[in-house]
Design a protein around this motif. Structure first.
Motif, PDB file in Angstrom:
ATOM      1  N   UNK A  65       0.772  -1.230   0.000  1.00 26.78           N
ATOM      2  CA  UNK A  65       0.000   0.000   0.000  1.00 26.78           C
ATOM      3  C   UNK A  65       0.803   1.279   0.000  1.00 26.78           C
ATOM      4  N   UNK A  66       2.121   1.176  -0.034  1.00 25.83           N
ATOM      5  CA  UNK A  66       2.941   2.390   0.019  1.00 25.83           C
ATOM      6  C   UNK A  66       3.132   3.043  -1.350  1.00 25.83           C
ATOM      7  N   UNK A  67       3.103   2.236  -2.400  1.00 22.95           N
ATOM      8  CA  UNK A  67       3.370   2.743  -3.747  1.00 22.95           C
ATOM      9  C   UNK A  67       2.101   2.720  -4.586  1.00 22.95           C
ATOM     10  N   UNK A  68       2.010   3.668  -5.504  1.00 19.14           N
ATOM     11  CA  UNK A  68       0.899   3.709  -6.445  1.00 19.14           C
ATOM     12  C   UNK A  68       1.439   3.979  -7.840  1.00 19.14           C
ATOM     13  N   UNK A  69       1.097   3.101  -8.761  1.00 23.66           N
ATOM     14  CA  UNK A  69       1.504   3.286 -10.156  1.00 23.66           C
ATOM     15  C   UNK A  69       0.331   3.803 -10.954  1.00 23.66           C
ATOM     16  N   UNK A  70       0.621   4.736 -11.861  1.00 22.38           N
ATOM     17  CA  UNK A  70      -0.428   5.294 -12.712  1.00 22.38           C
ATOM     18  C   UNK A  70       0.161   5.569 -14.085  1.00 22.38           C
ATOM     19  N   UNK A  71      -0.704   5.816 -15.038  1.00 22.75           N
ATOM     20  CA  UNK A  71      -0.237   6.154 -16.380  1.00 22.75           C
ATOM     21  C   UNK A  71      -1.133   7.215 -16.985  1.00 22.75           C
ATOM     22  N   UNK A  72      -0.551   7.957 -17.898  1.00 24.38           N
ATOM     23  CA  UNK A  72      -1.283   8.957 -18.671  1.00 24.38           C
ATOM     24  C   UNK A  72      -0.961   8.692 -20.131  1.00 24.38           C
ATOM     25  N   UNK A  73      -1.853   8.028 -20.816  1.00 27.64           N
ATOM     26  CA  UNK A  73      -1.592   7.656 -22.215  1.00 27.64           C
ATOM     27  C   UNK A  73      -1.541   8.871 -23.129  1.00 27.64           C
ATOM     28  N   UNK A  74      -2.180   9.938 -22.753  1.00 23.79           N
ATOM     29  CA  UNK A  74      -2.130  11.151 -23.564  1.00 23.79           C
ATOM     30  C   UNK A  74      -0.755  11.810 -23.496  1.00 23.79           C
ATOM     31  N   UNK A  75      -0.064  11.600 -22.383  1.00 21.25           N
ATOM     32  CA  UNK A  75       1.260  12.200 -22.191  1.00 21.25           C
ATOM     33  C   UNK A  75       2.385  11.195 -22.329  1.00 21.25           C
ATOM     34  N   UNK A  76       2.031   9.943 -22.624  1.00 17.13           N
ATOM     35  CA  UNK A  76       3.040   8.882 -22.781  1.00 17.13           C
ATOM     36  C   UNK A  76       3.932   8.745 -21.546  1.00 17.13           C
ATOM     37  N   UNK A  77       3.319   8.764 -20.395  1.00 19.95           N
ATOM     38  CA  UNK A  77       4.094   8.659 -19.170  1.00 19.95           C
ATOM     39  C   UNK A  77       3.459   7.675 -18.189  1.00 19.95           C
ATOM     40  N   UNK A  78       4.305   7.103 -17.369  1.00 19.47           N
ATOM     41  CA  UNK A  78       3.844   6.365 -16.206  1.00 19.47           C
ATOM     42  C   UNK A  78       4.548   6.944 -14.992  1.00 19.47           C
ATOM     43  N   UNK A  79       3.879   6.846 -13.878  1.00 21.61           N
ATOM     44  CA  UNK A  79       4.429   7.375 -12.641  1.00 21.61           C
ATOM     45  C   UNK A  79       4.386   6.309 -11.554  1.00 21.61           C
ATOM     46  N   UNK A  80       5.295   6.442 -10.628  1.00 21.40           N
ATOM     47  CA  UNK A  80       5.294   5.582  -9.451  1.00 21.40           C
ATOM     48  C   UNK A  80       5.428   6.495  -8.235  1.00 21.40           C
ATOM     49  N   UNK A  81       4.333   6.658  -7.546  1.00 24.77           N
ATOM     50  CA  UNK A  81       4.332   7.451  -6.324  1.00 24.77           C
ATOM     51  C   UNK A  81       4.739   6.539  -5.170  1.00 24.77           C
ATOM     52  N   UNK A  82       5.828   6.880  -4.509  1.00 22.67           N
ATOM     53  CA  UNK A  82       6.357   6.044  -3.437  1.00 22.67           C
ATOM     54  C   UNK A  82       6.279   6.823  -2.128  1.00 22.67           C
ATOM     55  N   UNK A  83       5.508   6.318  -1.219  1.00 21.31           N
ATOM     56  CA  UNK A  83       5.341   6.943   0.094  1.00 21.31           C
ATOM     57  C   UNK A  83       5.934   6.048   1.173  1.00 21.31           C
ATOM     58  N   UNK A  84       6.145   6.628   2.328  1.00 26.13           N
ATOM     59  CA  UNK A  84       6.656   5.874   3.486  1.00 26.13           C
ATOM     60  C   UNK A  84       7.885   5.064   3.114  1.00 26.13           C
ATOM     61  N   UNK A  85       8.826   5.720   2.476  1.00 30.91           N
ATOM     62  CA  UNK A  85      10.015   5.025   2.000  1.00 30.91           C
ATOM     63  C   UNK A  85      10.814   4.433   3.151  1.00 30.91           C
ATOM     64  N   UNK A  86      11.451   3.314   2.860  1.00 35.37           N
ATOM     65  CA  UNK A  86      12.272   2.611   3.821  1.00 35.37           C
ATOM     66  C   UNK A  86      13.683   2.465   3.264  1.00 35.37           C
ATOM     67  N   UNK A  87      14.679   2.323   4.106  1.00 28.46           N
ATOM     68  CA  UNK A  87      16.044   2.124   3.592  1.00 28.46           C
ATOM     69  C   UNK A  87      16.151   0.940   2.634  1.00 28.46           C
ATOM     70  N   UNK A  88      15.348  -0.092   2.854  1.00 29.96           N
ATOM     71  CA  UNK A  88      15.397  -1.262   1.972  1.00 29.96           C
ATOM     72  C   UNK A  88      14.780  -0.991   0.601  1.00 29.96           C
ATOM     73  N   UNK A  89      14.204   0.184   0.400  1.00 26.35           N
ATOM     74  CA  UNK A  89      13.714   0.572  -0.927  1.00 26.35           C
ATOM     75  C   UNK A  89      14.846   1.120  -1.799  1.00 26.35           C
ATOM     76  N   UNK A  90      16.013   1.247  -1.239  1.00 24.32           N
ATOM     77  CA  UNK A  90      17.157   1.752  -1.991  1.00 24.32           C
ATOM     78  C   UNK A  90      17.495   0.839  -3.156  1.00 24.32           C
ATOM     79  N   UNK A  91      17.762   1.455  -4.297  1.00 22.84           N
ATOM     80  CA  UNK A  91      18.144   0.686  -5.473  1.00 22.84           C
ATOM     81  C   UNK A  91      17.968   1.513  -6.731  1.00 22.84           C
ATOM     82  N   UNK A  92      18.332   0.916  -7.838  1.00 24.72           N
ATOM     83  CA  UNK A  92      18.088   1.536  -9.132  1.00 24.72           C
ATOM     84  C   UNK A  92      16.724   1.061  -9.618  1.00 24.72           C
ATOM     85  N   UNK A  93      15.887   1.996  -9.965  1.00 26.48           N
ATOM     86  CA  UNK A  93      14.526   1.698 -10.414  1.00 26.48           C
ATOM     87  C   UNK A  93      14.462   1.823 -11.931  1.00 26.48           C
TER      88      UNK A  93
END
Length: 125
Positions: A65-93
């Motif tokens: 429940x911490x992350x939310x993925x969305x897309x906007x096909x009109x703008x050719x983009x996807x987003x990943x909203x990441x909340x309540x980040x933890x040190x173990x979320x560290x990495x290359x995305x």
């Protein structure tokens, strides 16, 4: 399809970050999109995916429940909203894309045909 991820950076535990992935080339709305991450010394891990229409989303168990993925096909983009980040979320995305009729699992990196260059997320405690 060319993919360009952005939005990574340094955050503290509990902070939020918003990753974006801009797509160019072929019809964006024909592609399912995914986010994966890779920490140093670890295998690439599924984070989230969204279907070509945006009608369904899928998340790794650790998201909880911490992350939310969305897309906007009109703008050719996807987003990943990441909340309540933890040190173990560290990495290359990495953002990735596969054609909507391609069989296989959204969770498997092998099912994706196109990959962006990755954006580094570092979460400090």
């Amino acid at each position: 399809v060319q993919l360009q991820a952005s939005g990574g950076g340094l955050a503290q535990a509990g902070d939020s970050l918003r990753l974006s992935c801009a797509a160019s080339g072929r019809s964006f709305s024909d592609y399912c999109m995914g986010w994966f991450r890779q920490a140093p010394g670890k295998e690439r891990e599924f984070v989230a995916a969204i279907t070509w229409s945006g009608g369904s989303t899928y998340y790794g168990d650790f998201v909880k429940g911490r992350f939310t993925m969305s897309r906007d096909n009109a703008k050719n983009t996807v987003n990943l909203q990441m909340n309540s980040l933890k040190p173990e979320d560290t990495g290359v995305y990495y953002c990735a894309a596969h054609f909507r009729t391609r069989s296989g699992s959204h969770y498997s990196p092998g099912n994706y045909e196109y990959w962006g260059q990755g954006t580094l997320v570092t979460v400090s405690s």
